[in-house]
Enzyme design. Structure first.
Site, PDB file in Angstrom:
ATOM      1  N   CYS A   1     -10.037  -2.444 -11.114  1.00 14.07           N
ATOM      2  CA  CYS A   1      -9.364  -1.260 -10.478  1.00 14.07           C
ATOM      3  C   CYS A   1      -8.074  -1.668  -9.917  1.00 14.07           C
ATOM      4  O   CYS A   1      -7.362  -0.788  -8.977  1.00 14.07           O
ATOM      5  CB  CYS A   1     -10.489  -0.554  -9.502  1.00 14.07           C
ATOM      6  SG  CYS A   1     -10.753  -1.825  -8.067  1.00 14.07           S
TER       7      CYS A   1
ATOM      8  N   HIS B   1       0.795  -1.071  -0.144  1.00 15.16           N
ATOM      9  CA  HIS B   1      -0.011   0.124  -0.085  1.00 15.16           C
ATOM     10  C   HIS B   1       0.836   1.333  -0.100  1.00 15.16           C
ATOM     11  O   HIS B   1       0.610   2.500  -0.668  1.00 15.16           O
ATOM     12  CB  HIS B   1      -0.888  -0.076   0.975  1.00 15.16           C
ATOM     13  CG  HIS B   1      -2.092   0.862   0.959  1.00 15.16           C
ATOM     14  ND1 HIS B   1      -2.911   0.689   0.081  1.00 15.16           N
ATOM     15  CD2 HIS B   1      -2.386   1.820   2.007  1.00 15.16           C
ATOM     16  CE1 HIS B   1      -3.848   1.477   0.030  1.00 15.16           C
ATOM     17  NE2 HIS B   1      -3.689   2.362   1.149  1.00 15.16           N
TER      18      HIS B   1
HETATM   19  C1  PEP Z   1      -7.156  -4.265  -5.108  1.00 17.68           C
HETATM   20  O1  PEP Z   1      -7.186  -5.321  -4.270  1.00 17.68           O
HETATM   21  O2  PEP Z   1      -6.771  -4.761  -6.232  1.00 17.68           O
HETATM   22  C2  PEP Z   1      -7.542  -3.105  -4.779  1.00 17.68           C
HETATM   23  C3  PEP Z   1      -7.975  -2.231  -5.898  1.00 17.68           C
HETATM   24  O3  PEP Z   1      -7.822  -2.779  -3.458  1.00 17.68           O
HETATM   25  P1  PEP Z   1      -6.648  -2.162  -2.598  1.00 17.68           P
HETATM   26  O4  PEP Z   1      -5.173  -2.239  -3.447  1.00 17.68           O
HETATM   27  O5  PEP Z   1      -7.042  -1.110  -1.897  1.00 17.68           O
HETATM   28  O6  PEP Z   1      -6.756  -3.410  -1.632  1.00 17.68           O
END
Ligand code: PEP
Ligand code: MG
Length: 458
Positions: free
Chosen positions: A387, A74
């Protein structure tokens, strides 16, 4: 000493000690990000939390190098999205770099050069000198209509987490926000704050994105994201995260739903609701009950609320992807979270530098699953968006469209490169690519297919 004891049970206690240490440091009021950068420094550290990345982004930091983490951890995603180059998973770098050294950083290729030669320094200076023209080219691409060479429209939206990213959403002409991560509202806090904080955050996002759609995702705390009251879990990514936590923390969920419904009421027809970490049908049923209750309360209190807000789920857990036909009748759209789907499907922690070579979102098993999800979505007449970070790789984005994905959402900094490639293609280019990828057994084969396809296109 516990970590080195060779005893797994003792080594596990490290997590608890680290947690107590962190809490003591915070209780003592020592800001972890108290470092102030005067000259546009590059910060080299063992690990930086997403919270520190955003705090430091306001302090003239020009780059991050960290020993821990993978490309889709993240902290790395956040650094990229606020436009700060970051090299992650640089094992041993702390020992190699002394304070105040000059280093050059290439965030795109993951390169760090310590005490660079005059030649390297010159190249970096030239790179910076060329940036104005590069930005101009990007803006020109983004001003073009999003249609393929054969006239088929495609949709690119933005993943947003911080207000700081809205400038890029606008300048790179994203068609709305495909994923609004909401954890950031409380990134600088230890507790969930007031509902008013949320209403002003959503309100600012909605008022600065014209009339475009905004997909607001419920808090996805846990994993490597903010946790209000820190709870030590052996496997946080497999733990109390997203909707699992929200359904247990009734007040937090109700407050967020209230804030979203009130904000949506002020901007009719623009807000969609997205649920993270869904793993059972029952979670959707319970959530719908919570939404109904929230709506009724608001109506009784005299708020104007929309009759219906489209409800979608993140498809990011393999069991959901495999049984997606049972989820389709329950929701209005799917959004494939390839960051998590990859880590759960391949059993590879997305933030673990030791195994980052195994973490590849373009793995053949991912394409098979995405193909299936898209097919089911089409059968049920609901849109399927992607996404996760996979959508920000231009060739992968073309492949996703070839599989019938309805729209792509990515950190706005990636839009120009993706759009530039898609504009050069036809529908049949996308389909050919998708077909070839489905024949691959290994990731190397996918990479070769990608390379050859792009080569033929140009
Ligand atoms: C994902 O898991 O691909 C996503 C878009 O959510 P995050 O990266 O916030 O877990
Ligand atoms: Mg996710």
């Amino acid at each position: 000493r516990l970590a080195d004891s060779g005893n797994a049970v003792m080594a596990d206690r490290m997590i608890d000690l680290a947690d107590i240490r962190n809490q003591l440091v915070e209780a003592a009021g020592t800001k972890t990000a108290s470092f102030v950068s005067k000259n546009g420094d590059i910060l080299v550290s063992d690990e930086i939390s997403p919270r520190e990345v955003i705090q430091l982004s306001h302090q003239n930091i020009k780059g991050f190098v960290m020993e821990q983490g993978g490309n889709t951890s993240h902290a790395a995603i956040i650094a990229r999205s606020v436009g700060i180059p970051a090299v992650v998973g640089a094992k041993g770098i702390m020992k190699q770099i002394e304070n105040q050294r000059i280093i050059c950083l290439d965030g795109e290729r993951g390169l760090v050069s310590i005490n660079p030669s005059p030649h390297t320094r010159k190249r970096v200076e030239q790179f910076y000198a060329g940036q104005t023209q590069i930005l101009q080219d990007k803006l020109d691409i983004c001003r073009k209509e999003s249609v393929t060479k054969d006239g088929e429209a495609f949709v690119i939206r933005a993943n947003v987490e911080f207000l700081e990213e809205l400038d890029n959403v606008r300048q790179f002409k994203a068609e709305g926000i495909g994923l609004l991560r909401t954890e950031s509202i409380y990134l600088n806090r230890e507790q969930f704050g007031s509902m008013q904080d949320q209403i002003s955050f959503y309100g600012e996002i909605l008022s600065k994105t014209d009339e475009d759609p905004v997909v607001i995702r419920l808090f996805d705390v846990g994993g490597d994201k903010f946790q209000g009251a820190r709870i030590a879990e052996q496997n946080p990514f497999l733990g109390w995260r997203g909707i699992r936590m929200l359904l247990d923390e009734h007040n937090v969920l109700q407050e967020q739903l209230r804030a979203i419904l009130i904000s949506a009421g002020k901007h009719p027809g623009r807000v969609k609701l997205l649920v993270p970490m869904v793993s059972t049908l029952n979670e959707i049923k319970e959530l719908k009950e919570e939404i109904t209750k929230c709506r009724q309360d608001l109506i009784e209190e005299g708020f104007s609320v929309e009759e219906k807000i489209p409800l979608g789920i993140m498809v990011e857990i393999p069991s959901v992807a495999i049984q997606v036909e049972h989820f389709a009748p329950e929701v209005d759209f799917f959004s494939i979270g390839t960051n998590d789907l990859t880590q759960y499907l391949l059993a590879v922690d997305r933030g673990n530098a030791l195994i980052s070579k195994l973490y590849n979102q373009a793995h053949p098993s991912m394409w098979r699953l995405i193909d299936y999800i898209a097919e089911v979505a089409k059968k049920h007449g609901i849109p399927v968006d992607v996404c996760g970070e996979l959508a920000s790789n231009p060739v992968a984005a073309a492949c996703l469209l070839g599989l019938g994905v309805s729209s792509l959402s990515m950190s706005p900094v990636h839009i120009p490169a993706v759009k530039a490639l898609l504009l050069k293609c036809t529908q049949s280019d996308f389909k050919k690519l998708a077909k070839s990828v489905q024949q691959c057994k290994e990731i190397d084969e996918v990479e070769t297919v990608f390379y050859n396809w792009k080569d033929n296109l140009i």
